[in-house]
Design a protein around this motif. Sequence first.
Motif, short mmCIF file in Angstrom:
data_model
loop_
_atom_site.label_atom_id
_atom_site.label_comp_id
_atom_site.label_asym_id
_atom_site.label_seq_id
_atom_site.Cartn_x
_atom_site.Cartn_y
_atom_site.Cartn_z
N ALA A 204 -2.22 -11.54 -7.86
CA ALA A 204 -2.63 -10.46 -6.88
C ALA A 204 -3.28 -10.12 -5.67
N GLN A 205 -3.54 -9.69 -5.36
CA GLN A 205 -4.31 -9.15 -4.31
C GLN A 205 -5.37 -7.79 -4.01
N ILE A 206 -5.90 -8.52 -3.31
CA ILE A 206 -7.80 -7.59 -3.63
C ILE A 206 -7.81 -6.12 -2.02
N ARG A 207 -7.30 -5.49 -1.73
CA ARG A 207 -7.96 -5.14 -0.67
C ARG A 207 -9.01 -3.82 -0.42
N LEU A 208 -9.69 -3.76 0.91
CA LEU A 208 -11.32 -3.02 0.97
C LEU A 208 -10.69 -2.33 1.95
N GLU A 209 -11.41 -0.94 1.43
CA GLU A 209 -10.40 -0.14 2.55
C GLU A 209 -11.50 0.83 2.84
N GLY A 210 -12.53 0.91 3.17
CA GLY A 210 -13.65 1.37 3.78
C GLY A 210 -14.70 1.16 1.99
N PHE B 70 -1.68 -5.78 -8.87
CA PHE B 70 -1.16 -7.63 -9.48
C PHE B 70 1.17 -7.40 -9.59
N SER B 71 1.29 -8.49 -9.16
CA SER B 71 2.61 -9.15 -8.73
C SER B 71 3.11 -8.66 -9.79
N LYS B 72 4.39 -8.52 -9.37
CA LYS B 72 5.33 -8.34 -10.84
C LYS B 72 5.43 -8.73 -11.53
N GLY B 73 5.02 -8.85 -12.65
CA GLY B 73 5.49 -9.66 -14.28
C GLY B 73 3.99 -10.09 -14.92
N VAL B 74 3.23 -10.61 -13.60
CA VAL B 74 2.09 -11.39 -13.81
C VAL B 74 1.54 -10.74 -15.05
N LEU B 75 0.88 -9.44 -15.16
CA LEU B 75 -0.46 -9.06 -16.44
C LEU B 75 1.00 -8.24 -17.07
N ARG B 76 0.59 -9.26 -18.42
CA ARG B 76 1.85 -9.05 -19.42
C ARG B 76 0.65 -7.89 -20.41
N GLN B 77 1.10 -6.55 -21.26
CA GLN B 77 0.88 -5.72 -21.94
C GLN B 77 -0.30 -6.44 -22.88
N GLU B 78 -0.57 -7.44 -23.42
CA GLU B 78 -1.63 -7.80 -24.59
C GLU B 78 -2.71 -8.40 -23.35
N ALA C 164 -9.39 8.62 12.11
CA ALA C 164 -10.55 8.10 10.92
C ALA C 164 -9.57 6.97 10.73
N VAL C 165 -9.35 5.98 11.05
CA VAL C 165 -8.43 4.82 10.35
C VAL C 165 -9.69 4.31 10.04
N LYS C 166 -9.00 3.69 8.90
CA LYS C 166 -10.23 2.75 7.89
C LYS C 166 -9.60 1.36 8.00
N GLU C 167 -10.59 0.58 8.66
CA GLU C 167 -10.98 -1.07 8.79
C GLU C 167 -10.05 -1.47 7.18
N VAL C 168 -9.21 -2.34 6.78
CA VAL C 168 -8.27 -2.66 5.38
C VAL C 168 -8.94 -4.37 5.62
N LEU C 169 -9.84 -4.57 4.81
CA LEU C 169 -9.58 -5.97 4.47
C LEU C 169 -8.86 -6.34 3.30
N GLU C 170 -7.68 -7.42 3.48
CA GLU C 170 -7.31 -8.19 2.28
C GLU C 170 -7.49 -8.79 1.85
N GLN C 171 -6.85 -9.18 0.44
CA GLN C 171 -7.59 -10.94 0.40
C GLN C 171 -6.87 -11.10 -0.80
N SER C 172 -5.46 -12.08 -1.02
CA SER C 172 -4.82 -12.32 -1.57
C SER C 172 -4.84 -13.67 -2.92
N VAL C 173 -5.20 -13.35 -4.16
CA VAL C 173 -4.91 -14.33 -5.08
C VAL C 173 -4.07 -15.30 -5.65
N THR D 51 0.84 -1.40 0.02
CA THR D 51 -0.35 0.09 -0.17
C THR D 51 0.78 0.93 0.06
N ARG D 52 0.19 1.84 -0.95
CA ARG D 52 1.23 3.97 -0.87
C ARG D 52 0.59 4.34 -0.07
N ARG D 53 0.52 4.88 0.91
CA ARG D 53 0.09 6.23 1.45
C ARG D 53 0.61 7.79 1.28
N SER D 54 -0.03 8.27 1.66
CA SER D 54 0.52 9.48 1.37
C SER D 54 1.00 9.61 2.92
#
Length: 326
Positions: A290-296, A303-311, A273-282, A258-261
């Motif tokens: 890949a990882q799905i994050r639900l924050e509020g 997606f993990s590096k190299g998984v999602l090709r351009q095509e 205002a700390v939001k509950e964060v739910l994470e699910q790994s694929v 997660t990238r946060r400011s």
Amino acid sequence: MSIKDRLTRKTEGLVIPSSEEGSASSLSAPLRTGPGQMMMVNSLMQESNKKVALLEQRLKEFQDVLPVRMIEAQAIVASKWANRSNSSFNSADFLSLKNEILQAGGNIQPIKVRPLAGSIERYEIIFGYRRHRACLDLGLPVLALVEQISDKELFKEMDRENRERLDLSPWEQGCMYRQSLKEGLFASLGELSKEIGIDKGNLSKALRLADLPDVVVNAFPSPLDLQFRWAKLLNDALQQAPDQVLARAQKIVNDKITRRSAKEVLDILLGIAVKEVLEQSVEIAGKPVAQIRLEGDRVTVLFSKGVLRQEKVAQLHSLLKGFLQD
């Protein structure tokens, strides 16, 4: 040296020796008389005095000018008072400065150094760390002013230059001030404030930032993001609920995805205002892709590096469009 000796040196080669030829003797006779020689000496001395006065006047013009020289970047080291974060050498501003120095073939604006005690032909930076680092990275010599000054004067000049150029972040300033107090360069906070000409309140804020636990500092995207006005907020939170703040900071540090400011990190550390964060790994074949994050009400798929090709990007776009239209 006597007056006679000095006159002899000044008139050496000027008195014409005696000649056997009558015509030369008659022409030279007046110069070999006492009065003739004295007149010539007086004239020469007046001319010499004028030249000396002119040279002295020209020397005065350079009296307060420091020597400027080209020094190999490897021969210059950081001062022990410096606390610049490596993050400052990755910023867009530094890369722009580095490019300017590359285009110019060197730093046009000199840095300032002093001879390094106990070393021959080595120097310690007073100010100009970014210019020195740029030249070091580029393999260029550094244009530098050289002056022998005390530790205290070095620190004061370094601090003044940094604050005038807005060159150091609040956290870096705090680290520099804290180091000077630990080393006994200044006897007290009051003396430090007076010597460098900074408000005691702002000085205290900078020191509070420098005294933050490492895990709290590391929770931010960069220590350069820390601001003066956050010093009291973070310090109060650490005094009131240290375990909770440190736990939140460690959780942020452990989260490599997660990238946060900086402001978001501050709010989380303060428990605002700390939001509950739910994470699910694929996973596919036991390998995370890949990882799905639900924050509020915000959902993020990483997606993990190299998984999602351009095509597959266009295919993903179509799938999402169809999925969201249903």
